[in-house]
Design a protein around this motif. Structure first.
Motif, PDB file in Angstrom:
ATOM      1  N   THR A 123      39.927  31.607  50.457  1.00  0.00           N
ATOM      2  CA  THR A 123      41.282  31.831  50.948  1.00  0.00           C
ATOM      3  C   THR A 123      41.373  33.185  51.649  1.00  0.00           C
ATOM      4  OG1 THR A 123      42.243  30.519  49.157  1.00  0.00           O
ATOM      5  CG2 THR A 123      43.711  32.038  50.300  1.00  0.00           C
ATOM      6  N   PRO A 124      41.890  33.247  52.871  1.00  0.00           N
ATOM      7  CA  PRO A 124      42.029  34.530  53.573  1.00  0.00           C
ATOM      8  C   PRO A 124      42.907  35.497  52.780  1.00  0.00           C
ATOM      9  CG  PRO A 124      42.339  32.690  55.078  1.00  0.00           C
ATOM     10  CD  PRO A 124      42.285  32.104  53.702  1.00  0.00           C
ATOM     11  N   GLY A 125      42.484  36.753  52.750  1.00  0.00           N
ATOM     12  CA  GLY A 125      43.241  37.770  52.031  1.00  0.00           C
ATOM     13  C   GLY A 125      42.700  38.083  50.659  1.00  0.00           C
ATOM     14  N   VAL A 126      41.697  37.302  50.193  1.00  0.00           N
ATOM     15  CA  VAL A 126      41.112  37.514  48.866  1.00  0.00           C
ATOM     16  C   VAL A 126      39.970  38.519  48.957  1.00  0.00           C
ATOM     17  CG1 VAL A 126      39.821  36.418  46.990  1.00  0.00           C
ATOM     18  CG2 VAL A 126      41.787  35.256  47.996  1.00  0.00           C
ATOM     19  N   ASP A 127      39.958  39.478  48.038  1.00  0.00           N
ATOM     20  CA  ASP A 127      38.863  40.444  47.937  1.00  0.00           C
ATOM     21  C   ASP A 127      37.767  39.792  47.099  1.00  0.00           C
ATOM     22  OD1 ASP A 127      37.298  42.654  47.962  1.00  0.00           O
ATOM     23  OD2 ASP A 127      38.765  44.009  47.070  1.00  0.00           O
ATOM     24  N   ARG A 128      36.894  39.052  47.750  1.00  0.00           N
ATOM     25  CA  ARG A 128      35.997  38.114  47.076  1.00  0.00           C
ATOM     26  C   ARG A 128      35.030  38.786  46.107  1.00  0.00           C
ATOM     27  NH1 ARG A 128      35.776  36.131  52.790  1.00  0.00           N
ATOM     28  NH2 ARG A 128      37.246  34.394  52.888  1.00  0.00           N
ATOM     29  N   ALA A 129      34.575  39.999  46.453  1.00  0.00           N
ATOM     30  CA  ALA A 129      33.555  40.653  45.623  1.00  0.00           C
ATOM     31  C   ALA A 129      34.049  40.949  44.213  1.00  0.00           C
ATOM     32  CB  ALA A 129      33.089  41.943  46.297  1.00  0.00           C
ATOM     33  N   TRP A 130      35.372  40.997  44.033  1.00  0.00           N
ATOM     34  CA  TRP A 130      35.921  41.396  42.738  1.00  0.00           C
ATOM     35  C   TRP A 130      36.573  40.239  41.992  1.00  0.00           C
ATOM     36  CZ3 TRP A 130      35.001  46.367  41.104  1.00  0.00           C
ATOM     37  CH2 TRP A 130      34.496  47.240  42.081  1.00  0.00           C
ATOM     38  N   MET A 131      36.431  39.024  42.491  1.00  0.00           N
ATOM     39  CA  MET A 131      36.954  37.864  41.776  1.00  0.00           C
ATOM     40  C   MET A 131      36.238  37.679  40.441  1.00  0.00           C
ATOM     41  SD  MET A 131      37.724  34.674  44.391  1.00  0.00           S
ATOM     42  CE  MET A 131      37.691  33.541  42.981  1.00  0.00           C
ATOM     43  N   LYS A 132      36.955  37.166  39.457  1.00  0.00           N
ATOM     44  CA  LYS A 132      36.364  36.911  38.145  1.00  0.00           C
ATOM     45  C   LYS A 132      36.824  35.554  37.628  1.00  0.00           C
ATOM     46  CE  LYS A 132      36.217  41.772  36.656  1.00  0.00           C
ATOM     47  NZ  LYS A 132      36.677  42.735  35.623  1.00  0.00           N
ATOM     48  N   SER A 133      35.881  34.777  37.152  1.00  0.00           N
ATOM     49  CA  SER A 133      36.186  33.505  36.495  1.00  0.00           C
ATOM     50  C   SER A 133      34.920  33.050  35.789  1.00  0.00           C
ATOM     51  CB  SER A 133      36.635  32.450  37.511  1.00  0.00           C
ATOM     52  OG  SER A 133      35.534  31.911  38.212  1.00  0.00           O
ATOM     53  N   LEU A 134      34.973  31.896  35.147  1.00  0.00           N
ATOM     54  CA  LEU A 134      33.779  31.364  34.487  1.00  0.00           C
ATOM     55  C   LEU A 134      32.663  31.086  35.492  1.00  0.00           C
ATOM     56  CD1 LEU A 134      35.286  28.847  31.884  1.00  0.00           C
ATOM     57  CD2 LEU A 134      34.715  31.257  31.580  1.00  0.00           C
ATOM     58  N   TRP A 135      33.033  30.892  36.752  1.00  0.00           N
ATOM     59  CA  TRP A 135      32.057  30.509  37.757  1.00  0.00           C
ATOM     60  C   TRP A 135      31.579  31.669  38.631  1.00  0.00           C
ATOM     61  CZ3 TRP A 135      29.321  26.148  38.131  1.00  0.00           C
ATOM     62  CH2 TRP A 135      29.771  25.017  37.448  1.00  0.00           C
ATOM     63  N   ILE A 192      41.358  32.605  36.498  1.00  0.00           N
ATOM     64  CA  ILE A 192      40.637  33.112  37.657  1.00  0.00           C
ATOM     65  C   ILE A 192      41.400  34.347  38.141  1.00  0.00           C
ATOM     66  CG2 ILE A 192      39.752  32.608  39.961  1.00  0.00           C
ATOM     67  CD1 ILE A 192      39.948  29.644  39.281  1.00  0.00           C
ATOM     68  N   PHE A 193      40.742  35.490  38.069  1.00  0.00           N
ATOM     69  CA  PHE A 193      41.351  36.738  38.520  1.00  0.00           C
ATOM     70  C   PHE A 193      41.024  36.914  39.997  1.00  0.00           C
ATOM     71  CE2 PHE A 193      40.786  41.331  39.352  1.00  0.00           C
ATOM     72  CZ  PHE A 193      42.097  41.739  39.167  1.00  0.00           C
ATOM     73  N   VAL A 194      42.084  37.064  40.836  1.00  0.00           N
ATOM     74  CA  VAL A 194      41.906  37.087  42.291  1.00  0.00           C
ATOM     75  C   VAL A 194      42.523  38.359  42.862  1.00  0.00           C
ATOM     76  CG1 VAL A 194      42.211  35.792  44.435  1.00  0.00           C
ATOM     77  CG2 VAL A 194      42.119  34.566  42.248  1.00  0.00           C
ATOM     78  N   PRO A 195      41.716  39.411  43.080  1.00  0.00           N
ATOM     79  CA  PRO A 195      42.250  40.610  43.746  1.00  0.00           C
ATOM     80  C   PRO A 195      42.454  40.336  45.232  1.00  0.00           C
ATOM     81  CG  PRO A 195      39.908  40.860  43.328  1.00  0.00           C
ATOM     82  CD  PRO A 195      40.304  39.566  42.703  1.00  0.00           C
ATOM     83  N   LEU A 196      43.419  41.035  45.819  1.00  0.00           N
ATOM     84  CA  LEU A 196      43.792  40.765  47.206  1.00  0.00           C
ATOM     85  C   LEU A 196      43.625  42.005  48.071  1.00  0.00           C
ATOM     86  CD1 LEU A 196      47.112  38.773  46.582  1.00  0.00           C
ATOM     87  CD2 LEU A 196      44.806  37.863  46.861  1.00  0.00           C
ATOM     88  N   LEU A 197      43.397  41.748  49.353  1.00  0.00           N
ATOM     89  CA  LEU A 197      43.366  42.808  50.353  1.00  0.00           C
ATOM     90  C   LEU A 197      44.753  42.965  50.946  1.00  0.00           C
ATOM     91  CD1 LEU A 197      40.095  41.642  52.157  1.00  0.00           C
ATOM     92  CD2 LEU A 197      40.293  43.593  50.593  1.00  0.00           C
ATOM     93  N   ASN A 198      45.269  44.181  50.997  1.00  0.00           N
ATOM     94  CA  ASN A 198      46.603  44.386  51.559  1.00  0.00           C
ATOM     95  C   ASN A 198      46.632  44.164  53.064  1.00  0.00           C
ATOM     96  OD1 ASN A 198      47.811  45.017  49.098  1.00  0.00           O
ATOM     97  ND2 ASN A 198      47.154  47.151  49.239  1.00  0.00           N
TER      98      ASN A 198
END
Length: 818
Positions: A123-135, A192-198
Motif C-alpha cells: 500500500t502506498p504510504g507504508v514505511d515497509r521496513a518497519w512493519m511488524k506481524s507474524l509474517w 499487523i503494525f503499519v508505520p506510515l510515511l508522512n
C-alpha cells in the motif's frame, strides 16, 4: 450584521418616491462609488464568482499528521529532530485480524493473514521496513541453547501449513514473547503494525488520508472481512471467518473525512431553516432568495480563495463555511429590514437601498470586525490545523463585507421588496409602537430598565455566573474518554479500539522519552542504568501498563548468555557483555536504538490517553529528566502518540486563557471605539463574560474537554456574540444622547432592533444546531456549544443591557458625556 436605524434617523431621511428627485451625488464617496456603478459592480461580481467557483471545485479535504502538532513546542521539536531514528513511534496504524470461529493457528487464517500483510506492505504510504506481524522477518524469536543463542523469524521458510509447522509457530510465538502485543491474549487474533510515511519519498506530497483510508477499506476490509464478503457473495469460504479491526491516526482522519460527506446534508438543512426564518420574517420571496444567494456567493468566494492560496479543508475547518453562511444570512436580514421600512413609507427602492447603506454600513462593518477578531486570535495558537481554521474563517468574514454589506444592497436596489411585504412591515411597526403584537413583549423587556427589575436581573446574573464559575473549575484539558472522542462511541473505529484494548495487554497509547547520547553512548553502563531507573519510575504509575527500553533487552540477553540464570538478569558493568547484549537485542528488535547508538527511547505503554494520565506521566518524566540529564546523557520529552498528545494538551491549556484574554481585549477596544464610553463597554461585555463562564460549565457537564476541536468555540462565541450589544447599544445611546429617558430609549430600540436581534440569534443558532446530529462527535460538540452561546448571548443582551444600563448609563450621564 448591523443595527436598524432609530426613529430620528428614519425621519431625517425624506421619502423620495421618484428617483429623479434624488441627488445622485449625495452620500459619502463609497456610497457613490457603489451605487453609481451598480451594473459594473454586478458584472465583476458574476465574473469573480464564476472564477472562484471553478477554483472551489479543486478544493480537497485532507488532514496532515504534522498539522495537528504544536510545531514550536519543545516536545514536538525533539520528536521532529529524531523522528527518523524512532520510526516506530510516529504516525502508524494497527490492523488486527480476528478469527471469529477459532484461533490464529488455523492454516486458512494464517494464509489470509499473509495475504492481508502483503496487501498492506504494497500500500502506498507504508514505511515497509518497519512493519511488524507474524509474517514479517523483523519479528523474531530467540532462545538460549547449549550452543548459545538460537533464533529466527516466527514463520520459518519451511512453513507449509502442516500440523508440524503450526506447532513450531506456537513455540516460536511463546519464545518471542509477543503475546499481548502482536498476538491477542486469547489467541483469536493477531496484529499487523503499519508505520506510515508522512510524505511520498518521490513526489514529496503529503499522505492523502482519505485515499489511504479508502484503500484500507477496499483492499483489506471489503476483501477479507466476512460481513463485507458475504454482502458481495464471495465464494471463498475462508473469508467468512475473518473480522478486521483498524485503529490509528490515518484511519481516524479517513473516517472523519468520510463523515464530512454526510455533514454536507446539514448544510442543506441549515439553508432551508434560514430560508424559512427569513421568509416568515419578511413574507417576501425575492428578497429572501437574494439574502440566501449572497450568503452562498460568500461561501463560493471563501472556498475558491482558500484553494487559490494553496490551502486545504480539514475535518476541523469544514464547518466554517456553514458558520459564514449563517452570519451572512443574519447580515442580509438587517439590510433587507432597513430597505423594507423605507419602501413601506413610499421611498423608491434605489433610494431605500442607499438610505439603508448609509445607516447600516459602518455599524455592519464594526460588527463584522468583531466577528473577525474571534477568528483572528486563533492564528496565535501554535497548531497549524487551528491556524488554517482561523485563516479560512477570516477569509469568509472578509468576503461577507463585500457580498452582504455592498453587493446585497445593490441587488436589492434593482429588485426591491414586494409591496405587500413593505406594507406589512410598516403596519407591524405601527402596532408595536401602540403596544400590540410584539410590542407587548418589548414592554416586558422594557421593565428591566426599572431599578427593581434591574437589581433582580443583575442578582440572578451574579448567582448563575458564580455557580457556573464553580462548575467550570472542573474543566479538563484534552480527551476525557478512551478511544477517539472525535467520533461517536458506537462508531466502527471506537468499536475496533475497544476490541483491541480488551484483547491485548499493551495499549496503542505510547509515551516515549528520547535518550540522547554521543555516538555509541547508549551502550555505556551508566546510560543503561539511568534509562532503567526512568523505566522503573514510570512503572510505578497506575496508568502505565509496562515499559520497554534497551536496558530491558540487554538484561534478558545477558541472563540468556549465562544459561538463563536469574543471577545474571541484570545490567553488567562489563562493556563487552553490554555490547553483545545490545547486538543480540537489535536482531529481534531493530528499533531499540538508532544506527550509531546515540538515540534510543524509553517507551511507556499507557492504559489510556486521558488528560490526568498524560499529566502524571509528563510530571514524572520531566522531573526525572531535569534531575538526571547531563552532558553525556540527555532525557528529552517526548515521542509516541501519547507524547504528542501531551504536548498538544500543554499548548492548548496555555492558549485557552491567552486566547480568551486576547479576544476580550480586542472586543473591548472595538466597543470603546464604537461607543466612546467605558461605561458602555462594561454594559456590552458583561453579558459575554457570563456566557463564556456558563459555556465552560456546560462543557464540564457534558464531559467535553478543552482540546484542538473545542478550543475555537468560545472565541467564536465572543466575537460573534458582541454583535448583539453593538445593535442594541448603538441605537439606545443615540436616543439617550437626544434626551430620551433610558426606559423610552430602550423601548424605541426594541421596536426597531428587537425583532432583528432575535432573528439573528435564532438564525445563527439554527445554522449550527443541525451539527449536533453529525456522526463526527467533535462537530456535534461544537454545534451544541455554539448554539448555547448564540442563544444565551442574545438573551443576555436583551435582558442584561437595560439592567446594567440602569446603573451605568442613566440618561443624564449619557447626555453629559455626549
Amino acid at each position: 450584521m448591523a443595527t436598524v436605524a432609530n426613529t430620528n434617523d428614519v425621519e431625517a431621511m425624506p421619502v423620495v418616491r421618484n428617483i429623479k428627485d434624488f441627488d445622485q451625488k449625495s452620500g459619502n464617496l463609497l456610497e457613490r462609488l457603489v451605487f453609481n456603478n451598480r451594473r459594473l459592480m454586478i458584472f465583476f461580481s458574476v465574473v469573480i464568482t464564476l472564477f472562484l467557483a471553478w477554483q472551489a471545485t479543486h478544493l480537497v479535504v485532507n488532514a496532515g499528521y504534522e498539522k495537528m502538532l504544536p510545531q514550536e513546542h519543545p516536545y514536538i521539536q525533539n520528536y521532529f529532530k529524531y523522528q527518523n531514528d524512532l520510526r516506530g513511534l510516529g504516525n502508524s496504524i494497527r490492523v488486527v485480524v480476528e478469527h471469529v470461529d477459532g484461533d490464529i493457528f488455523d492454516p486458512d487464517y494464517l494464509e489470509t493473514l499473509r495475504q492481508i500483510n502483503d496487501e498492506l506492505f504494497l500500500t502506498p504510504g507504508v514505511d515497509r521496513a518497519w512493519m511488524k506481524s507474524l509474517w514479517t522477518p523483523s519479528v523474531r524469536w530467540t532462545e538460549v541453547t547449549e550452543d548459545g543463542f538460537a533464533g529466527g523469524p516466527l514463520i520459518s521458510g519451511t512453513y507449509n501449513g502442516s500440523q508440524l509447522s503450526i506447532d513450531e509457530l506456537k513455540m516460536n510465538i511463546d519464545r518471542a514473547g509477543i503475546v499481548g502485543q502482536l498476538v491477542a491474549n486469547d489467541f483469536k487474533s493477531s496484529m499487523i503494525f503499519v508505520p506510515l510515511l508522512n510524505k511520498d519519498s518521490k513526489t514529496g506530497a503529503s499522505l492523502d488520508y482519505s485515499i489511504f483510508s479508502k484503500m484500507i477499506e477496499t483492499n483489506v476490509r471489503d476483501k477479507y472481512e466476512f460481513s463485507r464478503a458475504l454482502e458481495k457473495q464471495v465464494e471463498d469460504k475462508q473469508t467468512d471467518k475473518i473480522r478486521i479491526h483498524v485503529v490509528g491516526f490515518a484511519k481516524l482522519v479517513g473516517d472523519l473525512i468520510d463523515g464530512i460527506v454526510r455533514v454536507m446534508v446539514f448544510f442543506l438543512f441549515a439553508a432551508v431553516i434560514a430560508a424559512v426564518l427569513i421568509y416568515i420574517y419578511t413574507r417576501c420571496i425575492r428578497s429572501t432568495v437574494l439574502v440566501l444567494g449572497c450568503s452562498m456567493v460568500a461561501i463560493i468566494w471563501q472556498l475558491g480563495i482558500v484553494n487559490a492560496l494553496g490551502f486545504e479543508l480539514d475535518p476541523y475547518s469544514v464547518l466554517v463555511p456553514f458558520l459564514i453562511f449563517a452570519i451572512g444570512v443574519s447580515h442580509g436580514a438587517q439590510k433587507m429590514n432597513g430597505i423594507m421600512q423605507d419602501v413601506g413609507r413610499g421611498t423608491h427602492k434605489l433610494v431605500a437601498a442607499r438610505y439603508t447603506f448609509r445607516r447600516l454600513f459602518l455599524a455592519g462593518l464594526t460588527a463584522l470586525m468583531a466577528d473577525a477578531v474571534g477568528f483572528a486570535v486563533l492564528m496565535l495558537i501554535d497548531i497549524p490545523v487551528i491556524q488554517d481554521l482561523a485563516l479560512t474563517a477570516s477569509v469568509g468574514v472578509g468576503v461577507l463585507i463585500f457580498t452582504n454589506l455592498l453587493l446585497l444592497p445593490v441587488l436589492l436596489s434593482f429588485t426591491g421588496v414586494s409591496t405587500e411585504a413593505a406594507a406589512r412591515s410598516l403596519k407591524e411597526e405601527q402596532e408595536e409602537s401602540s403596544g400590540r403584537g410584539l410590542g407587548s413583549l418589548w414592554a416586558k423587556l422594557d421593565r428591566f430598565t426599572e431599578r427593581r427589575w434591574a437589581i433582580g436581573a443583575i442578582a440572578s446574573m451574579l448567582v448563575i455566573a458564580t455557580a457556573g464559575f464553580l462548575v467550570s473549575q472542573h474543566l479538563k484539558i484534552g480527551d476525557l474518554e478512551p478511544g477517539a472522542p472525535e467520533l461517536r462511541v458506537d462508531s466502527r473505529y471506537n468499536r475496533d479500539n475497544a476490541y483491541i484494548t480488551d484483547h491485548y495487554s499493551l495499549s496503542s497509547d505510547l509515551f516515549a522519552v528520547i535518550v540522547q547520547t554521543p555516538a555509541e553512548g547508549c551502550l555505556k553502563y551508566e546510560t543503561l542504568m539511568e534509562a532503567d531507573r526512568l523505566a522503573w519510575e514510570l512503572k510505578q504509575l497506575p496508568s502505565v501498563q509496562t515499559t520497554v527500553a534497551l536496558s530491558d533487552a540487554v538484561r534478558l540477553i545477558t541472563a540468556g548468555t549465562y544459561e538463563g540464570s536469574m543471577k545474571w538478569l541484570t545490567i553488567s558493568r562489563n562493556q563487552d557483555v553490554l555490547n553483545y547484549g545490545a547486538q543480540q537485542a537489535t536482531v529481534n528488535n531493530p528499533d531499540l536504538f538508532n544506527a550509531d547508538c546515540s538515540v534510543f527511547p524509553v517507551i511507556a505503554y499507557l492504559s489510556d490517553h486521558k488528560s490526568e494520565t498524560l499529566e502524571q506521566v509528563v510530571r514524572v518524566a520531566s522531573e526525572f529528566a531535569e534531575k538526571h540529564s547531563s552532558a553525556d546523557v540527555e532525557f528529552l520529552l517526548a515521542a509516541g502518540n501519547a507524547g504528542v498528545e501531551a504536548a498538544t494538551n500543554i499548548v492548548v491549556k496555555k492558549a485557552w486563557r491567552e486566547m480568551l484574554f486576547l479576544v476580550y481585549a480586542a472586543v473591548i477596544v472595538l466597543c470603546f471605539i464604537t461607543f466612546r464610553s467605558w461605561r458602555a463597554v462594561i454594559v456590552a461585555v458583561l453579558p459575554l463574560v457570563v456566557t463564556s463562564i456558563l459555556c465552560e460549565a456546560l462543557m464540564v457537564l457534558l464531559d467535553i474537554g478543552v482540546k484542538v476541536s473545542t478550543l475555537p468555540v468560545i472565541a467564536l462565541g465572543v466575537g460573534i456574540g458582541v454583535d448583539y450589544a453593538l445593535y442594541l447599544l448603538s441605537v439606545q445611546l443615540t436616543q439617550q444622547r437626544q434626551g430620551l429617558s433610558l426606559a423610552k430609549a430602550y423601548k424605541n430600540t426594541l421596536q426597531f432592533t428587537g425583532k432583528v436581534v432575535a432573528l439573528i440569534g435564532v438564525t445563527l443558532a439554527a445554522g449550527v444546531v443541525t451539527w449536533t446530529f453529525s456522526p463526527i462527535k467533535f462537530q456535534a460538540d461544537m454545534g451544541i456549544l455554539l448554539t448555547f452561546m448564540f442563544i444565551l448571548n442574545m438573551l443576555g443582551a436583551l435582558i442584561l443591557i437595560p439592567a446594567i444600563s440602569h446603573f451605568l448609563l442613566p440618561t443624564h450621564r449619557v447626555v453629559r458625556s455626549k
